[in-house]
Design a protein around this motif. Structure first.
Motif, PDB file in Angstrom:
ATOM      1  N   SER A  48       0.842  -1.197   0.000  1.00 43.89           N
ATOM      2  CA  SER A  48       0.000   0.000   0.000  1.00 43.89           C
ATOM      3  C   SER A  48       0.878   1.248   0.000  1.00 43.89           C
ATOM      4  CB  SER A  48      -0.918  -0.007   1.229  1.00 43.89           C
ATOM      5  OG  SER A  48      -0.141  -0.045   2.423  1.00 43.89           O
ATOM      6  N   ASP A  49       0.246   2.352  -0.288  1.00 38.63           N
ATOM      7  CA  ASP A  49       0.978   3.617  -0.338  1.00 38.63           C
ATOM      8  C   ASP A  49       1.487   3.981   1.049  1.00 38.63           C
ATOM      9  OD1 ASP A  49       1.977   5.920  -1.610  1.00 38.63           O
ATOM     10  OD2 ASP A  49       0.264   7.099  -0.927  1.00 38.63           O
ATOM     11  N   GLY A  50       2.795   4.275   1.155  1.00 36.96           N
ATOM     12  CA  GLY A  50       3.403   4.636   2.426  1.00 36.96           C
ATOM     13  C   GLY A  50       3.835   3.459   3.276  1.00 36.96           C
ATOM     14  N   ALA A  51       3.671   2.220   2.791  1.00 35.91           N
ATOM     15  CA  ALA A  51       4.007   1.039   3.590  1.00 35.91           C
ATOM     16  C   ALA A  51       5.523   0.836   3.669  1.00 35.91           C
ATOM     17  CB  ALA A  51       3.353  -0.195   2.998  1.00 35.91           C
ATOM     18  N   THR A  52       5.963   0.193   4.743  1.00 28.78           N
ATOM     19  CA  THR A  52       7.353  -0.224   4.895  1.00 28.78           C
ATOM     20  C   THR A  52       7.372  -1.738   5.035  1.00 28.78           C
ATOM     21  OG1 THR A  52       7.996   1.850   5.982  1.00 28.78           O
ATOM     22  CG2 THR A  52       9.430  -0.051   6.297  1.00 28.78           C
ATOM     23  N   LEU A  53       7.965  -2.416   4.083  1.00 23.19           N
ATOM     24  CA  LEU A  53       8.002  -3.870   4.057  1.00 23.19           C
ATOM     25  C   LEU A  53       9.316  -4.363   4.652  1.00 23.19           C
ATOM     26  CD1 LEU A  53       6.658  -4.453   0.435  1.00 23.19           C
ATOM     27  CD2 LEU A  53       5.352  -4.109   2.543  1.00 23.19           C
ATOM     28  N   GLY A  54       9.263  -5.516   5.307  1.00 25.65           N
ATOM     29  CA  GLY A  54      10.481  -6.086   5.863  1.00 25.65           C
ATOM     30  C   GLY A  54      11.465  -6.461   4.774  1.00 25.65           C
TER      31      GLY A  54
END
Length: 471
Positions: A48-54
């Motif tokens: 999603s917009d603005g997400a931070t993924l591992g």
């Protein structure tokens, strides 16, 4: 005389107020792109917009609000890193629900900021909806290992294909640093040449009579020539994938005519800078009626080529016009500041030095305001509201801090200079030294701002789609 002093803060306040109003209007929320087409829009996405993924996802999903027709096409492009590099993804697959697309990630996304550009087209290849999704990856994906030796049981990490390709191409082409450095040196010197020519023509016709003026013009012209050659050679090396040494050959620069308008503009700038020697060795030509038009046109044309360094995003023609206005105002402010600081204020002197300094402060305030307004307009065209969600936007924030510092120094300097020179007919040594330091600080901050501008040219703005146009 007291009435004049009280008027200047009011004028400055009105100008800054106008900048604030324009800035608020420009950064106010705009209607989304899908609202213009009015048929479909994205309801949800992963990431999603603005997400931070591992780590990098294996698949991306995009769910629309309404079913997607069979004759409509959905395209996705992903860019990661600084500068943004295109990532390898699969062909979008529409699920049985007719609203969800799945896109396979063929090579793991690297650690750092990434931007997804998606576009939904109708059967006539006209855009239905498009937008950007900014996200970041916290860590690189660990590559699968292979057992190198059963006896030692040592696991050797697999080497990504991208790394092998980078090592293979390491001997060819120029790195981004050479392009940035050449663009910075060339741009700074060309702006100084342009601003100096305009200032001599408008406010300091006595300038060419001073020997220091000729030495200054020749020095700046030499720097402009060297920087532009470096810039053209670096662009040639990148385009032809040859070594930087091979790209120093003038015959190889002709390849830039096939690289698009930025490359052509760079070659044209080199030609115009070369012609600038005509006024550098004889600055009097700037004021002679028979040669003034050409003498001013050469540095003006060289500066104008900077407007063609980025030709992407929406409303490209408007972007070029805004850039031309921005470059002209920056050149008059920045180039004029360097000329006044290094030449006009080189030492004490007669009334023409006082007049030139006083007149420059009046012109520079207007030029600075125009530069800020045009810069805000161009920023909104390329960034919109995605300032903190992209590498481009974050660099832009740092540049904006430098611009604020520069404006603070400039406005303070104008106020002090106007107060000190209001009743003077000659320039004293003490005033010349003090004002020279002030203009030097202002010009130094200007170089920092221009350095960030060059960095931004290597990044992909959020509102610039990485998806090629369909023909």
């Amino acid at each position: 005389m007291g009435g004049r002093r009280s008027l200047r803060p009011a004028v400055i306040a009105r100008l800054l107020g106008a900048v604030a109003v324009v800035a608020l209007l420009l950064v106010s929320p705009a209607a989304p792109a899908s609202a213009q087409s009015g048929s479909n829009d994205l309801a949800a996405s992963s990431p999603s917009d603005g997400a931070t993924l591992g780590t990098s996802p294996a698949f991306m999903t995009f769910a629309f609000q309404q079913p997607v027709d069979a004759d409509e096409s959905f395209t996705v492009a992903v860019g990661c890193g600084v500068p943004a590099q295109p990532q390898s993804t699969g062909i979008p697959q529409l699920a049985d629900d007719d609203v969800t697309f799945t896109v396979e990630v063929l090579a793991p996304f690297p650690k750092g900021a990434c931007t997804i550009t998606w576009l939904l087209r109708d059967d006539l290849n006209q855009p239905i909806a498009t937008d950007l999704i900014a996200f970041s990856v916290a860590a690189d994906t660990v590559a699968a290992g292979v057992v190198a030796d059963d006896a030692s049981n040592i696991t050797v990490p697999a080497v990504p294909v991208a790394s092998l390709e980078s090592e293979t191409n390491a001997t060819g082409g120029s790195n981004g640093g050479a392009v940035w450095l050449g663009r910075l040196i060339s741009g700074v010197a060309v702006l100084i040449l342009f601003g100096s020519a305009v200032m001599i023509a408008l406010i300091w016709p006595e300038g060419p009579l001073y020997t220091v003026t000729q030495r200054f013009m020749i020095t700046i012209w030499t720097v402009a020539l060297v920087g532009t050659v470096l810039y053209v050679a670096a662009l040639t090396a990148d385009f032809t994938e040859n070594s930087f040494g091979a790209a120093l050959s003038p015959f190889s620069w002709l390849d830039l005519f096939n690289s698009g308008w930025p490359g052509r503009a760079a070659v044209l700038r080199l030609v115009l800078v070369g012609g600038g020697l005509w006024i550098a060795v004889y600055p009097e030509r700037i004021n002679e009626p028979g040669s003034q038009a050409l003498a001013v046109a050469l540095p003006t044309g060289a500066a104008a080529t900077m407007a063609f360094s980025r030709l992407d995003g929406e409303l490209v023609a408007l972007g070029i016009l805004i850039d031309l206005i921005h470059i002209a105002s920056v050149g008059i402010w920045f180039g004029g500041a360097v000329l006044v600081g290094r030449v006009v204020l080189a030492g004490p002197g007669p009334a023409d030095l006082v007049k030139a300094t006083r007149n420059y402060t009046q012109i520079a305030t207007t030029a600075l305001v125009v530069a800020v307004i045009s810069g805000v307009a161009q920023t909104y065209r390329l960034v919109g509201g995605a300032v903190l969600n992209s590498s481009y936007g974050r660099v832009l924030v740092v540049k904006s801090i430098a611009v604020i510092a520069m404006a603070f120094v400039a406005i303070g300097a104008r106020s002090v200079i106007n107060a000190k020179l209001a009743r003077r007919e000659t320039m004293s040594a003490a005033h010349a030294e003090r004002f020279r330091r002030t203009f030097g600080t202002e010009a130094l901050i200007g170089v920092v701002v221009l350095a960030f501008s060059g960095w931004l040219l290597s990044l992909n703005p959020p509102k610039v789609s990485l998806i090629p146009e369909m023909t």
